[in-house]
Design a protein around this motif. Structure first.
Motif, mmCIF file in Angstrom:
data_model
loop_
_atom_site.group_PDB
_atom_site.id
_atom_site.type_symbol
_atom_site.label_atom_id
_atom_site.label_comp_id
_atom_site.label_asym_id
_atom_site.label_seq_id
_atom_site.Cartn_x
_atom_site.Cartn_y
_atom_site.Cartn_z
ATOM 1 N N VAL A 73 -107.495 102.596 -29.556
ATOM 2 C CA VAL A 73 -107.617 101.895 -30.999
ATOM 3 C C VAL A 73 -106.655 102.373 -31.826
ATOM 4 N N ALA A 74 -106.520 101.209 -32.630
ATOM 5 C CA ALA A 74 -105.386 101.178 -33.723
ATOM 6 C C ALA A 74 -105.830 102.494 -34.976
ATOM 7 N N PRO A 75 -104.773 103.132 -35.490
ATOM 8 C CA PRO A 75 -105.108 104.024 -36.400
ATOM 9 C C PRO A 75 -105.375 103.941 -37.635
ATOM 10 N N ASP A 76 -105.397 102.609 -38.233
ATOM 11 C CA ASP A 76 -105.533 102.122 -39.596
ATOM 12 C C ASP A 76 -106.991 102.500 -40.415
ATOM 13 N N SER A 77 -107.995 102.433 -39.567
ATOM 14 C CA SER A 77 -109.488 102.716 -40.173
ATOM 15 C C SER A 77 -109.493 104.156 -40.678
ATOM 16 N N ALA A 78 -110.388 104.380 -41.643
ATOM 17 C CA ALA A 78 -110.710 105.621 -42.154
ATOM 18 C C ALA A 78 -111.565 106.519 -41.193
ATOM 19 N N PRO A 79 -112.448 105.974 -40.380
ATOM 20 C CA PRO A 79 -112.906 106.896 -39.378
ATOM 21 C C PRO A 79 -112.036 107.307 -38.280
ATOM 22 N N ILE A 80 -111.132 106.484 -37.902
ATOM 23 C CA ILE A 80 -110.090 106.936 -36.864
ATOM 24 C C ILE A 80 -109.234 108.067 -37.605
ATOM 25 N N LYS A 81 -108.922 107.853 -38.636
ATOM 26 C CA LYS A 81 -107.981 108.662 -39.406
ATOM 27 C C LYS A 81 -108.883 110.153 -39.743
ATOM 28 N N ARG A 82 -110.040 110.122 -39.523
ATOM 29 C CA ARG A 82 -110.995 111.441 -39.626
ATOM 30 C C ARG A 82 -110.929 111.977 -38.324
ATOM 31 N N ILE A 83 -110.971 111.153 -37.175
ATOM 32 C CA ILE A 83 -111.085 111.773 -35.978
ATOM 33 C C ILE A 83 -109.850 112.564 -35.744
ATOM 34 N N VAL A 84 -108.781 111.879 -36.061
ATOM 35 C CA VAL A 84 -107.517 112.400 -35.785
ATOM 36 C C VAL A 84 -107.372 113.650 -36.786
ATOM 37 N N GLN A 85 -107.783 113.728 -37.833
ATOM 38 C CA GLN A 85 -107.556 114.977 -38.703
ATOM 39 C C GLN A 85 -108.461 115.963 -38.079
ATOM 40 N N ASP A 86 -109.732 115.844 -37.684
ATOM 41 C CA ASP A 86 -110.618 116.576 -37.031
ATOM 42 C C ASP A 86 -110.097 117.401 -35.806
ATOM 43 N N ALA A 87 -109.371 116.518 -35.104
ATOM 44 C CA ALA A 87 -108.824 116.789 -33.711
ATOM 45 C C ALA A 87 -107.593 118.069 -33.814
ATOM 46 N N LYS A 88 -106.884 117.496 -35.115
ATOM 47 C CA LYS A 88 -105.790 118.559 -35.455
ATOM 48 C C LYS A 88 -106.331 119.677 -35.580
ATOM 49 N N GLU A 89 -107.325 119.712 -36.445
ATOM 50 C CA GLU A 89 -107.889 120.989 -36.841
ATOM 51 C C GLU A 89 -108.489 121.911 -35.738
ATOM 52 N N GLN A 90 -108.929 120.992 -34.761
ATOM 53 C CA GLN A 90 -109.742 121.810 -33.794
ATOM 54 C C GLN A 90 -108.787 122.259 -32.598
ATOM 55 N N GLY A 91 -107.371 121.760 -32.587
ATOM 56 C CA GLY A 91 -106.400 121.951 -31.678
ATOM 57 C C GLY A 91 -106.261 121.025 -30.484
ATOM 58 N N LEU A 92 -106.960 119.866 -30.704
ATOM 59 C CA LEU A 92 -107.165 118.751 -29.635
ATOM 60 C C LEU A 92 -106.272 117.769 -29.672
ATOM 61 N N LEU A 93 -105.415 117.562 -30.760
ATOM 62 C CA LEU A 93 -104.521 116.559 -30.800
ATOM 63 C C LEU A 93 -103.168 116.761 -29.971
ATOM 64 N N ILE A 94 -102.921 115.630 -29.581
ATOM 65 C CA ILE A 94 -101.794 115.537 -28.440
ATOM 66 C C ILE A 94 -100.776 114.345 -29.222
ATOM 67 N N ASP A 95 -99.665 114.901 -29.900
ATOM 68 C CA ASP A 95 -98.749 113.547 -30.247
ATOM 69 C C ASP A 95 -97.582 113.296 -29.378
ATOM 70 N N ALA A 96 -97.913 112.265 -28.858
ATOM 71 C CA ALA A 96 -96.806 111.778 -28.033
ATOM 72 C C ALA A 96 -95.970 110.690 -28.567
ATOM 73 N N THR A 97 -95.947 110.678 -29.740
ATOM 74 C CA THR A 97 -95.206 109.406 -30.644
ATOM 75 C C THR A 97 -93.515 109.806 -30.650
#
Length: 84
Positions: free
Chosen positions: A21-45
């Motif tokens: 999905v595109a990262p622009d919407s507020a729900p997706i931004k929340r999902i990304v932030q939650d994953a970061k806090e839980q240690g489940l975010l992988i940044d391949a940018t």
């Protein structure tokens, strides 16, 4: 196992992807932030702008600098090549 190139030599298993999905919407931004806090975010940018967010079966969230449409096209092309 089919692998999809998500940019800069990074590969993701196609069978484990739930959505791209595109990262622009507020729900997706929340999902990304939650994953970061839980240690489940992988940044391949590699420091570039995030253009797509990949949601995996394992609840990992993967950031990519490639457009969602491009990732989808790569998945379709690789699947077609795999079936031939």
């Amino acid at each position: 196992m089919q692998l999809i190139n998500i940019g800069f030599g990074n590969l993701v298993s196609a069978e484990k992807i739930i959505a791209v999905v595109a990262p622009d919407s507020a729900p997706i931004k929340r999902i990304v932030q939650d994953a970061k806090e839980q240690g489940l975010l992988i940044d391949a940018t590699y420091g570039r702008k995030t253009r797509s967010v990949i949601i995996a079966e394992s609840q990992h969230i993967i950031l990519s600098a490639i457009n969602p449409e491009s990732i989808g096209n790569r998945a379709v092309v690789e699947e077609d090549e795999h079936n031939e």
